[in-house]
Design a protein around this motif. Structure first.
Motif, short mmCIF file in Angstrom:
data_model
loop_
_atom_site.label_atom_id
_atom_site.label_comp_id
_atom_site.label_asym_id
_atom_site.label_seq_id
_atom_site.Cartn_x
_atom_site.Cartn_y
_atom_site.Cartn_z
N GLU A 63 42.16 38.09 38.43
CA GLU A 63 41.73 39.49 38.31
C GLU A 63 41.04 39.68 36.96
OE1 GLU A 63 41.38 42.47 39.90
OE2 GLU A 63 40.68 43.11 37.94
N ASN A 71 39.57 49.79 43.01
CA ASN A 71 39.67 50.90 43.97
C ASN A 71 41.08 51.12 44.49
OD1 ASN A 71 36.98 51.33 43.68
ND2 ASN A 71 36.40 50.12 45.46
N LYS A 368 43.51 52.09 53.69
CA LYS A 368 44.34 52.05 54.90
C LYS A 368 44.40 50.66 55.50
CE LYS A 368 41.20 54.66 57.01
NZ LYS A 368 39.92 54.29 56.37
#
Ligand code: FAD
Lengths: 416, 92
Positions: A63, A71, A368
């Motif tokens: 990362e 996000n 989602k």
């Protein structure tokens, strides 16, 4: 360390001295079985399912900032499975099912709240479109309910039903939809992966690929080269930048999407509500703030902040739907970089370079998808076969005309 | 954002409609042997760079001209603005 009620009571009585950091900060090893580029929701869930379901533990998540800085920590936290097309709906329904069992599965409180989502409609044509969508959802085993005006009034009496231009005529409700504490999702998956031995390496930016005779064998990073048998890009808004390092051009444009939070209010919104006549969606966080958003700004951007015309547009949508919102002060607003694909649907696929895999194109709806995206990507990485529900999310679907365009607007990313 | 229109001076970006990468001006020839591949690349693949980006904006609520705007995508700074017509006249 397992979290439980007993553990909380014990810690409470002994001065809370037993809590430990929930993931390590290891130095990168020379070689891994799998390297995942990007410690967002999807990268971390991929690592989690690789190690917990597919038994592949020799994994690193690289990362460039800190986990949760992308996000996954910027979205408006709405989960739902109210898609229509066969290429999408089974995937999102699997994701919703995974959300439903997630907290037990990874033993972490992600504050999953199935408070329901209502998509309002304002005309006969819209009612027909939502009836059709609801039926498509039912066919895939999801839940959907068409509400008339009266039923919406019972749930949300505060809406402006008699708006002169866009009166509210009813809504499509998915009761199993709702919201989740977004950064807890990143932390929960990180903890679950770390427990199985996955190395989560923060402040490690991928700056190049090592590709030998068409086979990807590792990555270059600011912490030096790292080798792996499989390299899995999962960089959301930065997908094009990452893949360009391997010479791959994607069917993706990066756009900015803004989100807004009001000051804390007493509980007023029982669920998630979307306005059908403009682009506006809103829910209330557990702290009381109204969390809302609307359209993307509409031009390419990597800036993680947007401009004022969209702020005005979103606030106008809010005023048209629920005029009381004008009394609340706006507390914060921010932006995130969206990987907008050419048909509005995502990709979970191999690339033409052996050993290099791609996950991206999530547009403004990838939160989602976090559990199913991780599971399906882990499946692909572990077996080299696409997961049953992600078979159509291929990178080359545009060549073959197998486009998954829910909105039917064509190859114009800023309209999806 | 304020776009410095070459004919009309500074105009608010909200008067414009955004199309996308200026490469959309280079439409392939449908008679080419590999026209299918070329159209696929033209229509669907994007460089999507993170610094300078040449892009097409249409002045819909103004003089209805197409502009080529060069922007820094990471700061939103507008670097140059030209009439797209200029490039068509050259037969590009
Ligand atoms: C304002 C906003 C509202 C949204 N609302 C919703 C919503 O209500 N519902 C919904 O479903 N979705 C929503 N989304 C979309 C959703 O947040 C994203 O689709 C999803 O989070 C993307 O996947 P991710 O979590 O893996 O991305 P990210 O968290 O962005 O992860 C990508 C990571 O890759 C890292 N990275 C990039 N380049 C490199 C490199 N070279 N080397 C190493 N690491 C790198 C980045 O630092 C980043 O941490 C919203 C998005 C925004 C911005």
């Amino acid at each position: 360390m397992r979290y439980s009620l007993l553990k909380i009571i014990k810690e409470g009585l002994t001065g809370n001295k037993g809590w430990r950091p929930i993931w390590r900060n290891p130095e990168p090893k020379k070689k891994y079985d799998v390297i995942i580029i990007g410690g967002g929701g999807h990268g971390l869930s991929t690592a989690y399912y690789l190690s917990n379901v597919y038994g592949i533990n020799n994994v690193a998540v690289l990362e460039k900032g800190w986990i949760g800085s992308g996000n996954i920590g910027r979205n408006t936290t709405i989960i739902r499975s109210n898609y229509m097309l066969p290429g999408n709906e089974p995937f999102y329904e699997l994701s919703l099912k995974l959300w439903e069992g997630l907290e037990q599965d990874f033993n972490y409180n992600a504050m999953i709240s199935q408070r329901g989502i209502i998509n309002l409609f304002h005309s006969d044509g819209q009612r027909d479109a939502y009836a059709r969508r609801g039926n498509a959802m039912l066919l895939e085993g999801a839940d959907a309910e068409l509400l008339d005006e009266e039923s919406v009034r019972d749930i949300c009496p505060f809406l402006d039903f008699n708006n002169a231009r866009f009166p509210i005529k009813g809504g499509l409700m998915q009761k199993r939809g709702g919201t989740v504490r977004h950064d807890a999702v990143a932390w929960g998956y990180a903890r679950g992966a770390d427990n199985k031995g996955v190395d989560i390496i923060q402040n490690c930016e991928v700056t190049g690929f090592k590709i030998v005779n068409g086979v990807c064998r590792g990555v270059e990073t600011n912490l030096g080269p790292i080798s792996a048998n499989k390299i899995a890009s999962c960089a959301a808004g930065s997908s094009s930048r990452v893949m360009s390092l391997a010479g791959i051009k994607l069917p993706i444009e990066s756009h900015v999407l803004q989100a807004f939070v009001s000051e804390g209010l007493k509980p007023i919104l029982p669920n998630v509500i979307t306005f059908g006549a403009g682009h506006f969606y809103v829910s209330q966080s557990d702290k009381g703030g109204l969390v809302f958003g609307g359209d993307i700004d509409g031009y390419n951007s990597y800036a993680q902040r947007g401009n004022l015309p969209v702020v005005e547009d979103v606030c106008e949508g809010g005023m048209a739907l629920m005029p009381f919102i004008g009394r609340a002060k706006l507390l914060r607003m921010w932006g995130g970089v969206m990987d907008m694909s050419m048909d509005g649907s995502p990709f979970i696929d191999k690339t033409h370079i052996q050993g290099l895999y791609f996950n991206g194109g999530w547009c403004y709806g990838g939160f989602k998808a976090t559990p199913a995206s991780g599971l399906c990507y882990a499946h692909l990485l572990a077996t080299d076969e696409p997961h049953e529900v992600a078979k159509e999310l291929t990178l080359d679907r545009f060549i073959h005309g197998k486009i998954i365009d829910e909105k039917g607007v064509g190859a114009q990313p800023n309209l999806h | 954002m304020v776009i410095n229109h070459p004919l009309l001076g500074p105009r608010d970006a909200s008067e414009f409609v955004y199309l996308g990468d200026a490469s959309l001006m280079d439409r392939p020839n449908w008679l080419d042997k590999d026209a299918g591949q070329k159209f696929y690349k033209y229509q669907y693949l994007r460089d999507n760079p993170h610094l300078e980006h040449k892009e097409l904006w249409f002045h819909e609520q103004g003089d209805r001209s197409w502009l080529i705007v060069t922007r820094n995508i990471s700061t939103h700074e507008i670097l140059t603005v030209e009439l797209a017509k200029k490039f068509f006249d050259k037969g590009v």
